[in-house]
Design a protein around this motif. Structure first.
Motif, PDB file in Angstrom:
ATOM      1  N   ASP A 169       0.845  -1.193   0.000  1.00  0.00           N
ATOM      2  CA  ASP A 169       0.000   0.000   0.000  1.00  0.00           C
ATOM      3  C   ASP A 169       0.883   1.246   0.000  1.00  0.00           C
ATOM      4  OD1 ASP A 169      -2.327   1.434  -0.017  1.00  0.00           O
ATOM      5  OD2 ASP A 169      -2.900   0.983   2.045  1.00  0.00           O
ATOM      6  N   GLU A 170       0.313   2.371  -0.404  1.00  0.00           N
ATOM      7  CA  GLU A 170       1.046   3.648  -0.491  1.00  0.00           C
ATOM      8  C   GLU A 170       2.323   3.505  -1.327  1.00  0.00           C
ATOM      9  OE1 GLU A 170       0.775   6.852   2.482  1.00  0.00           O
ATOM     10  OE2 GLU A 170       0.624   5.229   3.936  1.00  0.00           O
ATOM     11  N   ALA A 171       2.212   2.812  -2.450  1.00  0.00           N
ATOM     12  CA  ALA A 171       3.375   2.613  -3.319  1.00  0.00           C
ATOM     13  C   ALA A 171       3.857   3.924  -3.929  1.00  0.00           C
ATOM     14  CB  ALA A 171       3.041   1.615  -4.417  1.00  0.00           C
ATOM     15  N   ASN A 172       3.030   4.954  -3.903  1.00  0.00           N
ATOM     16  CA  ASN A 172       3.463   6.263  -4.397  1.00  0.00           C
ATOM     17  C   ASN A 172       4.481   6.918  -3.481  1.00  0.00           C
ATOM     18  OD1 ASN A 172       0.762   6.037  -3.175  1.00  0.00           O
ATOM     19  ND2 ASN A 172       0.953   8.254  -2.851  1.00  0.00           N
ATOM     20  N   HIS A 173       4.711   6.324  -2.300  1.00  0.00           N
ATOM     21  CA  HIS A 173       5.705   6.873  -1.370  1.00  0.00           C
ATOM     22  C   HIS A 173       6.863   5.905  -1.150  1.00  0.00           C
ATOM     23  CE1 HIS A 173       3.210  10.309  -0.554  1.00  0.00           C
ATOM     24  NE2 HIS A 173       2.201   9.551  -0.163  1.00  0.00           N
ATOM     25  N   LEU A 174       7.116   5.019  -2.104  1.00  0.00           N
ATOM     26  CA  LEU A 174       8.246   4.105  -1.984  1.00  0.00           C
ATOM     27  C   LEU A 174       9.562   4.882  -1.963  1.00  0.00           C
ATOM     28  CD1 LEU A 174       7.245   1.360  -4.588  1.00  0.00           C
ATOM     29  CD2 LEU A 174       7.234   1.104  -2.102  1.00  0.00           C
ATOM     30  N   SER A 175      10.511   4.369  -1.218  1.00  0.00           N
ATOM     31  CA  SER A 175      11.829   5.004  -1.194  1.00  0.00           C
ATOM     32  C   SER A 175      12.535   4.772  -2.521  1.00  0.00           C
ATOM     33  CB  SER A 175      12.681   4.425  -0.063  1.00  0.00           C
ATOM     34  OG  SER A 175      13.088   3.102  -0.379  1.00  0.00           O
ATOM     35  N   PRO A 176      13.460   5.644  -2.907  1.00  0.00           N
ATOM     36  CA  PRO A 176      14.281   5.379  -4.099  1.00  0.00           C
ATOM     37  C   PRO A 176      15.024   4.052  -4.017  1.00  0.00           C
ATOM     38  CG  PRO A 176      14.479   7.679  -3.465  1.00  0.00           C
ATOM     39  CD  PRO A 176      13.700   7.002  -2.355  1.00  0.00           C
ATOM     40  N   THR A 177      15.384   3.636  -2.794  1.00  0.00           N
ATOM     41  CA  THR A 177      16.052   2.340  -2.618  1.00  0.00           C
ATOM     42  C   THR A 177      15.162   1.209  -3.095  1.00  0.00           C
ATOM     43  OG1 THR A 177      17.338   3.153  -0.729  1.00  0.00           O
ATOM     44  CG2 THR A 177      17.054   0.775  -0.903  1.00  0.00           C
ATOM     45  N   ILE A 178      13.904   1.219  -2.689  1.00  0.00           N
ATOM     46  CA  ILE A 178      12.981   0.155  -3.097  1.00  0.00           C
ATOM     47  C   ILE A 178      12.641   0.273  -4.579  1.00  0.00           C
ATOM     48  CG2 ILE A 178      10.608  -0.676  -2.816  1.00  0.00           C
ATOM     49  CD1 ILE A 178      12.595  -1.685  -0.719  1.00  0.00           C
ATOM     50  N   GLN A 179      12.547   1.481  -5.100  1.00  0.00           N
ATOM     51  CA  GLN A 179      12.331   1.613  -6.538  1.00  0.00           C
ATOM     52  C   GLN A 179      13.495   0.992  -7.314  1.00  0.00           C
ATOM     53  OE1 GLN A 179      10.659   5.299  -8.088  1.00  0.00           O
ATOM     54  NE2 GLN A 179      10.171   5.959  -6.015  1.00  0.00           N
ATOM     55  N   SER A 180      14.706   1.126  -6.779  1.00  0.00           N
ATOM     56  CA  SER A 180      15.867   0.489  -7.417  1.00  0.00           C
ATOM     57  C   SER A 180      15.752  -1.031  -7.353  1.00  0.00           C
ATOM     58  CB  SER A 180      17.161   0.945  -6.728  1.00  0.00           C
ATOM     59  OG  SER A 180      17.370   2.329  -6.902  1.00  0.00           O
ATOM     60  N   LEU A 181      15.267  -1.557  -6.227  1.00  0.00           N
ATOM     61  CA  LEU A 181      15.080  -3.003  -6.103  1.00  0.00           C
ATOM     62  C   LEU A 181      14.038  -3.501  -7.103  1.00  0.00           C
ATOM     63  CD1 LEU A 181      15.606  -5.697  -4.702  1.00  0.00           C
ATOM     64  CD2 LEU A 181      13.899  -5.057  -2.977  1.00  0.00           C
ATOM     65  N   ILE A 182      12.966  -2.739  -7.272  1.00  0.00           N
ATOM     66  CA  ILE A 182      11.925  -3.116  -8.234  1.00  0.00           C
ATOM     67  C   ILE A 182      12.488  -3.127  -9.655  1.00  0.00           C
ATOM     68  CG2 ILE A 182       9.771  -2.326  -9.264  1.00  0.00           C
ATOM     69  CD1 ILE A 182       8.875  -1.442  -6.492  1.00  0.00           C
ATOM     70  N   LYS A 183      13.357  -2.177  -9.969  1.00  0.00           N
ATOM     71  CA  LYS A 183      14.001  -2.179 -11.298  1.00  0.00           C
ATOM     72  C   LYS A 183      14.818  -3.447 -11.501  1.00  0.00           C
ATOM     73  CE  LYS A 183      14.461   2.859 -11.706  1.00  0.00           C
ATOM     74  NZ  LYS A 183      15.440   3.980 -11.691  1.00  0.00           N
ATOM     75  N   ILE A 184      15.540  -3.857 -10.462  1.00  0.00           N
ATOM     76  CA  ILE A 184      16.332  -5.082 -10.556  1.00  0.00           C
ATOM     77  C   ILE A 184      15.421  -6.280 -10.789  1.00  0.00           C
ATOM     78  CG2 ILE A 184      17.797  -6.654  -9.212  1.00  0.00           C
ATOM     79  CD1 ILE A 184      19.039  -4.112  -7.923  1.00  0.00           C
ATOM     80  N   MET A 185      14.300  -6.322 -10.078  1.00  0.00           N
ATOM     81  CA  MET A 185      13.339  -7.404 -10.287  1.00  0.00           C
ATOM     82  C   MET A 185      12.830  -7.404 -11.728  1.00  0.00           C
ATOM     83  SD  MET A 185      11.053  -7.383  -6.789  1.00  0.00           S
ATOM     84  CE  MET A 185      10.142  -8.847  -7.284  1.00  0.00           C
ATOM     85  N   ALA A 186      12.621  -6.217 -12.272  1.00  0.00           N
ATOM     86  CA  ALA A 186      12.063  -6.113 -13.620  1.00  0.00           C
ATOM     87  C   ALA A 186      13.023  -6.648 -14.671  1.00  0.00           C
ATOM     88  CB  ALA A 186      11.697  -4.659 -13.929  1.00  0.00           C
ATOM     89  N   TYR A 187      14.326  -6.342 -14.551  1.00  0.00           N
ATOM     90  CA  TYR A 187      15.212  -6.776 -15.631  1.00  0.00           C
ATOM     91  C   TYR A 187      15.867  -8.128 -15.363  1.00  0.00           C
ATOM     92  CZ  TYR A 187      19.500  -4.857 -13.332  1.00  0.00           C
ATOM     93  OH  TYR A 187      20.542  -4.576 -12.496  1.00  0.00           O
TER      94      TYR A 187
END
Length: 782
Positions: A169-187
């Protein structure tokens, strides 16, 4: 009252969206590029409750975790921390070898965690006394840690077979760290089979374009009249007039949470009509409930880290006394334990006084900086550290002052060292007698002399000398005087080395190291001593003294034996001086001691190439690309390996990848030309050589390769012009040989023999060159 964390009385499920969610779920299973299910709608639109209802109707056979991704409320790893801890706890009991395998990433990203499965002691970076911790990670270090956590998670899932649905929930407030982790998951993709991530966004998906294309979106719209009537019927509010229903829709703007609040207002005998605002109704409702209830609600909201999106909770918090709110946040801060202090920043940032916010956040800011999550660090704290008044808080020796100094280190680790200079100048001018001044002036000298591009050695020297003067004038009687002085002299030594004054540099280093050893031994200030010795090794390397450089690097390793980067640098030194096989062991040690370390894999791949071990080289280069998929030069290096293996199509695909990521690198076009020449695409090869020359007019290799191509097509005059340019740019004997061959073809034998003889003096034993000399000599006699 209802509560979004325990929705028993008023669940906000939107049954008409369940089928949309089911279809999106199925699509994700069949569409490889659609990885994340995203539910999008304004706060309070029922996303979470609806997804819970979907789960209740569909048995997915997965462990489901509900988390909140708000970085301020739940920290730099918000959204994934509960998942990580679930895995970590199970590994502690049943799979300790998995923790041991990834401990270098786990214990650095979560330094507050301890485990019997950790087998290697920590390095000195974060175990030295606080005032010694001036070794800073490069900004890419965070991605290395995240790759380690990704691989830990994948290993866990493969070992246990457990699969997850992670609802954030509240994914619009994810930290840049977690956004980086999500990018790693994506590629990297493999983990997505085991962890299905469901992201709940308020209003819109605020991820970058690259991640948005991996999202399958279900959009929650405001409720309409029919849905409202069904909702009212469920809560036994049938028979309301059409006007009242319209008023509820208007006041709530179609937000189901607000509709339910208005239903509760009617239950409290508050008539609802379109004259008062929604906030007024909530205020009246809270007034009827009384002060004790409001205080209880406020305390519950704050103790829950302010993540509840119930409109009544939010309004109650918004209208509460600042004094009471501050008191409750302070009380919560007192009760936070260990890692909770760096996870739940909302209690600090919600204090009404900015000065109190800053001073209370300072220890946390330093801890996050030491972990290396720099993008999240700036995201959370930049508003404080760009504030002129807060930067000027007295007295220059406090922890909040030290944070500003450390920020300068972070800035030049990000490659934007020029931004750090104004902060350092400001501090020096405002706190000239601070105990932090030696660090300030050291930072200035290193910013100008090492990290700024291009360097400004004159200014670097100015600040280094100023630092020494300041230490002598202010710190002469300080117990750490010698320690401070030697560290400042070491900075000057580095600058002297860059200036070419190498003997002065060596003398500064060696005298300083002797002083440190005589006064402190090797155990006190071990971190700084290891850094000083390592820096001295770098000076010896610049000087070309291999044995002394090696001695210094080995000494630094003895002082800090678990710091992997020392091993990598020693391996680089050994490789450079021909000890290629010996370097392999040190590269392996660096890889073992660090989170996924792509640089060490690249360096080791180069050694394997030299040894002709192409398969091992390919393995290391591919590992590097797994960790850093945008590393253009790695694609180029890997292309070269396949070129040597005569696998030209593979080589061509890889060099095209390199150019995709960096189309301004002349060497890439030069290498592509060589590959195209081998597969007989000669016109394309010529264009590549020309492009390489355009990008780098001093590329002698591109001129030489273009000359060879022109020669092969009997364009001898053009070939001669090109090879002449290569010879002008470089005295490489191969260029002389190539020019001699062109001269021979043009029957200019004397010029040919001159070039061949020049090359012979350098190349010594070369049967091919000998045969050329013999052939041309014979032609001259004839």
């Amino acid at each position: 009252m209802f509560n979004t964390l325990n929705i028993e009385k008023f669940p906000r499920k939107r049954e008409n969206y369940v089928e949309d969610i089911r279809k999106a779920w199925v699509n994700i299973e069949s569409a490889p590029e659609e990885i994340f299910l995203t539910l999008v709608g304004e706060s309070g639109s029922g996303k979470l409750d609806t997804f819970k209802y979907f789960l209740s109707k569909n048995k997915l056979g997965r462990t489901t975790l509900f988390t909140n991704g708000n970085k301020v409320s739940n920290g730099y790893f918000a959204g994934f921390y509960e998942l990580f801890m679930h895995m970590f706890s199970k590994c502690e009991k049943e799979y300790p070898d998995i923790i041991e395998k990834y401990e270098q990433s786990i214990k650095r990203l979560f330094p507050f965690l301890n485990s019997n499965s950790f087998k290697v002691p920590k390095d000195l970076t974060n175990t030295a006394p606080q005032d010694e911790r001036t070794r800073f990670y490069h900004h890419e270090f965070q991605d290395k840690l995240l790759h380690g956590i990704y691989e830990f998670s994948l290993d866990y899932c493969l070992s246990t077979g457990e699969m997850f649905t992670l609802v954030i929930d509240e994914a619009n407030h994810l930290s840049p760290t977690i956004q980086s982790l999500i990018k790693i998951m994506a590629y990297r993709k493999k983990l997505n089979k085991y962890i299905r991530v469901v992201l709940l966004f308020d209003d819109k998906i605020n991820l970058g374009h690259e991640l948005k294309r991996h999202c399958n979106k279900v959009e929650f719209n405001p409720i309409q009249r029919d849905e409202l009537i069904a909702l009212l019927s469920k809560y036994k509010k049938e028979g309301l007039s059409g006007k009242t229903e319209e008023d509820i829709l208007h006041l709530s703007q179609g937000n189901i949470s607000k509709c339910l609040v208005l239903v509760e207002c009617m239950n409290e005998s508050l008539p609802v009509f379109d004259y008062l605002s929604f906030d007024t109704y909530v205020d009246f409702y809270l007034s009827r409930k009384g002060e004790a209830y409001k205080y209880s609600l406020l305390k519950k909201y704050i103790n829950g880290h302010c993540i509840d999106d119930n409109p009544v909770y939010l309004r109650n918090y918004q209208t509460a006394s600042k004094k009471v709110v501050d008191y409750l946040h302070r009380e919560k801060i007192k009760n936070l334990q260990n890692e909770e202090k760096i996870m739940h920043l909302v209690h600090y940032t919600s204090l009404s006084c900015e000065v109190e916010q800053l001073t209370s956040l300072s220890p946390i800011a330093i801890k996050l900086q030491e972990i290396g999550v720099y993008n999240t660090w700036f995201d959370l704290f930049s508003k404080y550290f760009t504030n002129h008044n807060l930067r000027n808080l007295p007295d220059g020796d406090e922890l909040h002052n030290a944070v500003y100094v450390r920020m300068s280190f972070i800035l030049y680790s990000l490659g934007i060292s020029k931004m750090s200079i104004p902060y350092l100048d400001f501090f020096y001018n405002n706190f000239p007698d601070s105990k932090l001044i030696p660090m300030i002036l050291y930072s200035q000298s290193m910013t100008y002399g090492r990290y700024q591009v291009p360097v400004d050695l004159e200014k670097a020297e100015k600040y280094a000398l100023m630092n020494l003067e300041k230490i002598d004038s202010i710190f002469k009687d300080h117990p750490k005087y010698v320690y401070l002085k030697v560290f400042a002299e070491n900075a000057l030594a580095y600058i002297r080395a860059r200036q070419g004054r190498l003997q002065e540099a060596i003398e500064l280093c060696t005298v300083g190291l002797d002083k440190m050893k005589d006064i402190y031994g090797e155990t006190k200030y071990a971190l700084h001593q290891s850094i000083l010795i390592y820096n001295t090794g770098q000076v010896y390397e610049i000087l070309g003294d291999f044995e002394k450089a090696r001695e210094m690097y080995e000494h630094a390793i003895r002082l800090d034996p678990y710091y992997g980067e020392y091993y990598n640098d020693l391996a680089n030194l050994l490789q450079k001086h021909g000890y290629v096989e010996e370097s392999l062991g040190y590269y392996q040690k660096a890889i073992d001691l660090c989170p996924p370390y792509y640089e060490a894999h690249i360096n080791r791949a180069g050694v394997y190439e030299k040894l002709g071990n192409f398969e091992e080289a390919i393995g290391d280069y591919e590992r590097a690309l797994e960790l850093k998929p945008d590393a253009s030069y790695v694609y180029s290096n890997l292309s070269t390996v396949f070129y040597q293996k005569e696998e030209y199509n593979r080589a061509l695909n890889l060099i095209d990848e390199a150019i995709y990521y960096n189309n301004k690198e002349a060497d890439f076009y030069n290498n592509k030309g060589l590959i195209l020449q081998e597969i007989n695409q000669l016109e394309s090869a010529a264009r590549c050589y020309q492009k390489a020359i355009e990008l780098n007019p001093k590329s002698s290799e591109a001129y030489s390769n273009a000359a060879i191509l022109a020669y092969s097509e009997k364009r001898l005059d053009e070939s001669l012009n090109l090879i002449n340019k290569a010879v002008e740019l470089s005295n490489d004997p191969d260029y002389k040989v190539n020019r001699g061959i062109v001269y021979k073809e043009l029957t200019e034998y004397e010029k040919a023999i001159d070039d061949f003889k020049f090359a012979k003096e350098i190349k010594k034993e070369d049967p091919f060159l000998d045969s050329l000399i013999q052939e041309v000599s014979t032609s001259l006699k004839v």
